[in-house]
Design an enzyme around this catalytic site. Structure first.
Site, short mmCIF file in Angstrom:
data_model
loop_
_atom_site.label_atom_id
_atom_site.label_comp_id
_atom_site.label_asym_id
_atom_site.label_seq_id
_atom_site.Cartn_x
_atom_site.Cartn_y
_atom_site.Cartn_z
N PHE A 345 -3.67 3.47 6.61
CA PHE A 345 -2.36 2.65 7.55
C PHE A 345 -3.31 3.53 8.71
CE2 PHE A 345 -0.30 6.64 6.86
CZ PHE A 345 0.20 7.34 8.08
N LYS A 346 -3.83 4.63 8.63
CA LYS A 346 -4.43 5.00 9.60
C LYS A 346 -5.61 4.38 10.61
CE LYS A 346 -2.27 9.22 7.76
NZ LYS A 346 -1.75 10.52 8.82
N ASP A 347 -6.40 3.89 9.62
CA ASP A 347 -6.89 2.94 10.28
C ASP A 347 -6.86 2.18 11.79
OD1 ASP A 347 -9.23 3.39 8.48
OD2 ASP A 347 -8.99 2.76 6.89
#
Length: 738
Positions: A345-347
């Site tokens: 999800f960091k992307d």
């Protein structure tokens, strides 16, 4: 004489006659004069010599809205169709279109626009004006272009009811919907301000929204930021009253007083009609609309912001929906946040933030970005900053600190493999909490930061979720998930949902709460922890207690966190922005290892949040159970959330579980959950074994390619010592910028 100040006759008034009229009116009717002068001055100060230019598709309500805006501002109103084109051509627009055809019509329309000039007026463009580049460049020079963004379905319904016969480009074989979709690219190219217009919004309301949007556009002073440790007036506990804007907080990262930045006036609110207008559009379009309202155009103009968003969420994501919602079972839905290049999800934030950062920072200064990661942030931030343009990479570098023995083997391989000429990974012989605390202390060490600026011309920046810009893209995907459920017919807009998120640093959870504040009908935010369950205990009791607690390594390392940074922003919010209280609480946590919320604040918190945790054994059991019944493999963090959701949901509404990473990143734990007896220690072999299961979702091939490239890649390792970390930082600056 009174009526000469109405918006139509004002076109005929010269400067000299205006002075004469004002004098006569002031002497004869002083009260009326005062009221009229205030109104005129308001419009004059808002517009000056600039025009308000209304743009949008046919049927958007430009003409009607323009008239009302003109009335409210007491200024001239010009309709391009009626007042310019038809008078220039001496025939109706529909007749001209029939006579010369589509392509020549666009050219003739553009020529007429090039000869037109006005100032201090409200101008309503035709629906096809934006398709002529030279004409739009001419009219935009002296105006603020306001895009009336009306859903395509609403426009089609309006045009059908009006039986309009002069839609430029409409011909056999080309549908009205195709024309409207085609034109959007031109509207997006030219606008300065977007005003969302739902289907049932009255023209009077639209006019007010236009005026409010123009006021916002012209006054960036409205959108300043304060520290969570500041007083309500914006003065920090250190007495700093300097105004800070979005571009400032993006580059500064952490406040000088150790607090986190938040918008002084809070986040923008969307009406239900505005949200519903986003149901049919793409993820990229949703992101553009939401972020335009959160980032002032003085910081990043709408056109540049659109370019950045399209770059971030274009070819870098393996799924065209970017963050799709998938039904799991019963009332449970998964928000898949792992389709980016590094599979977490960091992307969603870190494909975007580097470009925001590059745009906002001063061109005269070099920047070194400091990052602490518990696993997923590392590879995502390395990948994101490595995609900057070469000129930006020369002045922006990044160092990523991670717990050397506190991440999964694949996560470590990713961080090593994602290193580039301007981005490096450093393993620290400690845990994530040390890495995060060390970075905060470095930022507030004025002697060290001052030395770097003077000696090397280099400033420090942050890309962790302590940076405000990291949170905004996360708001987008929580809002988008809800809109997707509406679009799929699972719920109608306004029906509540619950959200369950595996969380350690509280950033993802805070973003969901912000989405709720902005108008998304989220009922409960459920925090899911592993055995490092300090957040769960805090939400249940109001006591944040680190005394005697040691970090426990788990199968879900991204939430192996005891100090939740973004909790500070949430407490600042529910404490009515009481910076002194927040300062007191977090100083107490730092010095004594604990703090306790007042009873009233705990009550507020428990209205918003519920929490639970699960063991490693329950996590693996959930992975096995879900795969056995559905053929879908959860990653270990999503499994933590699934277990907690099963325990805490009341099943009266849908629940959206944030699937924060692809299971490929945690192959050893997944293979163990699937009860594979012998597990090869080579990460590539583990992924190949997982791919043989033909499970859903498929293996993350981008991750596979990264691991293939890693080979025998190396990285630096250092002791858990502040002086050693600072020495590493100085050496990296010398090597890259000198």
């Amino acid at each position: 004489m009174f009526h000469i100040f109405q918006y139509q006759p004002l076109r005929l008034i010269t400067q000299n006659s205006l002075s004469s009229i004002c004098l006569k009116l002031m002497l004869s009717r002083p009260v009326a004069f005062t009221q009229i002068w205030k109104s005129w001055f308001s419009s004059h100060s808002l517009l000056g010599k600039k025009n308000i230019i209304l743009m949008g598709p046919p049927g958007a309500g430009k003409t009607t809205t323009g008239r009302i805006v003109g009335q409210k501002l007491d200024c001239p109103v010009i309709d391009i169709d009626d007042d310019v084109l038809e008078k220039t051509w001496n025939m109706s627009v529909s007749e001209k279109l029939r006579d010369i055809g589509y392509e020549e019509f666009i050219e003739e329309e553009g020529k007429a626009l090039l000869k037109f000039s006005a100032s201090g007026s409200v101008i309503s463009l035709s629906g096809s004006n934006p398709m002529h580049a030279a004409g739009m460049q001419h009219i935009k020079k002296n105006g603020i272009v306001v895009y009336l963004d009306v859903p395509t379905t609403v426009i089609m319904s309006r045009l059908k009811s009006k039986q309009m016969d002069r839609i430029v480009g409409l011909s056999p074989g080309i549908s009205l919907k195709d024309i409207l979709q085609f034109r959007k690219q031109f509207y997006k190219r030219w606008f300065d301000i977007r005003v969302l217009c739902g289907g049932d919004v009255e023209a009077e309301v639209m006019a007010e929204k236009v005026i409010d949007a123009v006021k916002r556009y012209q006054d960036s002073e409205l959108e300043t930021f304060i520290s969570t440790r500041s007083s309500r007036s914006g003065r920090s506990t250190e007495g700093d009253s300097h105004k800070l804007y979005f571009s400032d907080v993006v580059t500064q990262g952490l406040a000088l007083d150790g607090g986190l930045f938040v918008p002084e006036r809070g986040l923008p609110k969307f009406t239900s009609e505005e949200w519903q207008g986003l149901i049919e559009v793409t993820y990229v379009e949703r992101a553009q609309v939401i972020l335009e309202r959160c980032i002032h155009p003085a910081d990043i103009p709408a056109s540049k912001l659109a370019e950045i968003i399209e770059t971030a969420y274009g070819e870098n994501f393996s799924c065209s929906k970017v963050a799709p919602v998938r039904h799991l079972a019963g009332n449970q839905f998964l928000l898949e946040l792992f389709h980016g290049p590094t599979a977490s999800f960091k992307d969603l934030a870190l494909q975007l933030v580097p470009h925001l950062f590059a745009y906002c920072i001063p061109r005269s200064c070099n920047f070194l970005i400091l990052v602490a990661t518990s696993g997923d942030t590392g590879s995502a931030v390395l990948d994101g900053f490595s995609r900057l343009h070469d000129t930006d990479k020369q002045r922006i570098a990044l160092v990523n600190f991670f717990p050397e023995d506190g991440v999964s083997p694949i996560q470590k391989s990713q961080m090593i493999g994602c290193q580039k000429e301007n981005a490096w990974s450093v393993g620290v012989k400690s845990d994530f909490d040390f890495c995060q605390t060390a970075i905060k202390q470095i930022f507030t060490n004025s002697d060290f930061t001052g030395f770097l600026t003077v000696e090397y011309g280099t400033a420090l920046g942050a890309a962790n979720s302590i940076n405000w810009a990291r949170l905004l893209p996360q708001i987008v995907y929580h809002a988008s998930a809800y809109l997707d459920l509406v679009h799929q017919g699972i719920i109608s807009f306004g029906s509540p949902v619950d959200i369950c998120i595996p969380t350690g640093n509280f950033g993802n959870m805070l973003a969901a709460f912000y989405a709720k504040m902005m108008g998304i009908p989220i009922r409960k935010c459920i925090c899911a922890s592993n055995e490092n369950n300090v957040l769960t205990d805090f939400i249940r009791t109001g006591v944040y207690d680190l005394r005697g607690r040691k970090l426990i390594s788990s199968f879900s390392p991204a939430v192996d966190i005891l100090k939740s940074s973004n909790l500070e922003r949430y407490l600042h919010l529910i404490a009515n922005e009481d910076g002194q209280l927040v300062t007191q609480l977090f100083n107490q946590l730092e010095n004594r290892g604990h703090f306790q919320l007042q009873k009233d604040l705990l009550g507020k918190l428990q209205q918003d949040l519920v929490a639970g945790w699960c063991s490693d054994e329950d996590c693996l059991a959930a992975i096995h159970s879900v795969y056995s019944t559905t053929g879908y493999i959860l990653d270990t963090h999503t499994a933590v959330a699934k277990v907690v959701a099963d325990r805490l949901q009341d099943r009266t509404c849908p629940i959206i579980i944030s699937s924060t990473a692809h299971y490929s990143k945690f192959a050893p734990a997944i293979l163990r959950a699937l009860r594979i007896a012998e597990i090869n220690q080579n990460p590539l072999s583990q992924l190949h074994l997982l791919s043989s299961y033909s499970a859903l979702p498929p293996i993350h091939w981008g991750l596979l390619e990264t691991l293939k490239k890693t080979g025998n890649g190396d990285h630096q390792v250092c002791a858990a010592d502040m002086n050693v970390l600072m020495s590493h930082i100085e050496t990296l600056i010398q090597n890259h910028f000198m």
